[in-house]
Design an enzyme around this catalytic site. Sequence first.
Site, PDB file in Angstrom:
ATOM      1  N   GLU A 120       0.966  -1.311   0.087  1.00 14.63           N
ATOM      2  CA  GLU A 120       0.167  -0.087   0.138  1.00 14.63           C
ATOM      3  C   GLU A 120       1.012   1.182   0.111  1.00 14.63           C
ATOM      4  O   GLU A 120       1.836   1.570   0.809  1.00 14.63           O
ATOM      5  CB  GLU A 120      -0.868   0.077   1.285  1.00 14.63           C
ATOM      6  CG  GLU A 120      -2.124   1.209   1.343  1.00 14.63           C
ATOM      7  CD  GLU A 120      -2.777   0.999   2.520  1.00 14.63           C
ATOM      8  OE1 GLU A 120      -2.920   0.147   3.477  1.00 14.63           O
ATOM      9  OE2 GLU A 120      -3.612   1.840   2.536  1.00 14.63           O
ATOM     10  N   LYS A 162       4.437   0.566  10.501  1.00 14.38           N
ATOM     11  CA  LYS A 162       4.676   2.113   9.666  1.00 14.38           C
ATOM     12  C   LYS A 162       4.236   3.193  10.626  1.00 14.38           C
ATOM     13  O   LYS A 162       4.844   4.301  10.445  1.00 14.38           O
ATOM     14  CB  LYS A 162       3.554   2.281   8.580  1.00 14.38           C
ATOM     15  CG  LYS A 162       4.013   1.274   7.052  1.00 14.38           C
ATOM     16  CD  LYS A 162       3.286   1.379   6.013  1.00 14.38           C
ATOM     17  CE  LYS A 162       3.427   0.410   5.335  1.00 14.38           C
ATOM     18  NZ  LYS A 162       2.178  -0.041   4.364  1.00 14.38           N
ATOM     19  N   ARG A 208       5.514 -13.305   9.405  1.00 16.20           N
ATOM     20  CA  ARG A 208       6.128 -12.095   9.215  1.00 16.20           C
ATOM     21  C   ARG A 208       7.707 -11.989   9.649  1.00 16.20           C
ATOM     22  O   ARG A 208       7.714 -12.597  10.588  1.00 16.20           O
ATOM     23  CB  ARG A 208       5.207 -10.613   9.411  1.00 16.20           C
ATOM     24  CG  ARG A 208       4.894 -10.447  10.859  1.00 16.20           C
ATOM     25  CD  ARG A 208       4.283  -9.198  11.076  1.00 16.20           C
ATOM     26  NE  ARG A 208       3.188  -8.742  10.174  1.00 16.20           N
ATOM     27  CZ  ARG A 208       3.217  -7.907   9.398  1.00 16.20           C
ATOM     28  NH1 ARG A 208       4.072  -6.817   9.434  1.00 16.20           N
ATOM     29  NH2 ARG A 208       2.409  -7.575   8.623  1.00 16.20           N
TER      30      ARG A 208
END
Length: 588
Positions: A59, A304, A294
């Site tokens: 994204e 983020k 992850r």
Amino acid sequence: MTTDSVSPVTTNFLRNIIEADLSAQRFAGKLWAGQPGPASVQAAGSPDPAKIRTRFPPEPNGYLHIGHAKSICLNFGLARDYGGVCHLRFDDTNPEKEEQEYVDGIIDAVKWLGFNWQSNGSEHLFFASDYFGVMYDCALALIQAGHAYVDEQSPEQMRTMRGTLTEAGQNSPWRERPASDSTRLLNEMREGKHADGSMALRAKIDMASPNINLRDPVLYRIRHATHHRTGNQWCVYPMYAFAHPIEDALEGITHSICTLEFEDQRPFYDWTLNRLNELGKLAAPLPHQYEFARLNMSYIVTSKRKLLQLVKEGHVTGWDDPRMPTIVGLRRRGYTPEALRLFCERTGVSKNNARIDYSLLDQALREVQDPVAPRCVAILDPLKLVITNFPAGQVEPCQAPRNPHDPEVGQRQFGFTRELWIEQEDFAEVPPPKYFRLFPGNSVRLKYGYVVTCTGFTKDSSGKVTEVHAEYHPDTKSGTAGSNAVKVKGTVTWISAAQAIPAEIRLYDRLFSEPFPDAGDNDFLACLNPNSAQSVKAWLEPGTVATAGVVSQFERLGYFAVDSVDSTLERPVFNRVTTLKDTWAAGV
Ligand code: ATP
Ligand code: MG
């Protein structure tokens, strides 16, 4: 795509799945029209030249970090290894947080890591926002088929009616409205006739499903917001969970790899694909979603939001601060693409969440750079050494290997002169036990130069040693027959004071002093390491390579790279990437 794989490929469960799929010919008969599109477009295509298709779908709402590097290496690496193609797809279905600056940054990061999205003569760089029209059409088809409805409950009401993990949800009063009503309302939503949050399009699945994601999830919501690519063309936007399977199917993705949090979303992923395939919108074979753990690493944060906070609040100098785990930060620090790829390969692919120790990244850097890094000497904490029996103005040429593992690259040249710089720690007025470096009366080898014997030193009024004095033994030059004539136990690095280049050297340590800065309720800002950046004025050997992207080994000190932002020809600035693991061994 990159071919210079730095280590033998280790197998993992995803490779096993792909190999099984290929041997079962699961994608036989798959068509590809040369571009993404719904079933009607793909039907007119040719047999897909790509054996598999994967994608990296960021994204564009921030800079990529080392966790993304893992996903990039995995997706592009699998496509490369199995004759496939990996798409770079911007998942830009959320209008509010996305920006062109991030799109550019992501493209740059993927290229720098050594991957590209050209294959079979075409580009595979896509934007999910280009599919808004098809997604909207899919939504209308679901309504027509009785699989979706417009719900006029408020978001709060929907939440309350959804139930809990132990209690079933309740049907919305709008659930059984006629398809024609829902179609009209969805079109009105799109035309901008309704306010944000006043209604939403929902899938009609099962409000009693044990999987909450199947309790009539929202497919489309109203957002009167300007999108960075489509501007004000749309005021309804698809939800991520609905958009993602459609994006994958339009692009003919075979293996849609995501992180474990999405495991519970897989039934809805499959529901969406199967319904839209039945309705003739999406072509088979349909994509499959696979989840892996992850990358979690000690001493960094990768959220983020937290990275943005570090930047916004000035705890670091920017996204590319050399202490940041962002790709731009790692790159500026001096980590190379080869080292990151090796690290990603080494840390493996699994279904279990584990923490990877930060030192593995440094180890990868050392392994990749040791065989290729140019060597040089730097003196970070200088002390003057005067060779009292060496004439002022005379220069004795000396040489040393550019890289001891690679004789082909030849020798570097520098001069031995009367005044030299050595490290403060290489002289002791009173030697501690087992100290083999310079102290009055002791002899050492000046690496690549001569054996010298310390004869004395001078001090200033505060008692600080200002100069060390020594005499050299003319027959002992390194590389000559007499070099072993005088036996010594210690070797010291040096640079001619007349030839040394002044430079700023930035020594970095971990940004956080705790291994798990954001574990549990930890306030990650409370464990920022106050000493994570230090700058020293240093001397460098003449001829030190100051080229962006080249990582040098400063003998005894570690790996250093020129700072791409602050370094100039007149005033070089180097960042220490990491120290040398091995303790420096004495040698000629
Ligand atoms: P957010 O969705 O909160 O903005 P994100 O880190 O998931 O953050 P995306 O842009 O959605 O960001 O990520 C792109 C891809 O990178 C996704 O496929 C995601 O699974 C993968 N990814 C993100 N973080 C990691 C990580 N730590 N390890 C492995 N893959 C990751
Ligand atoms: Mg995400």
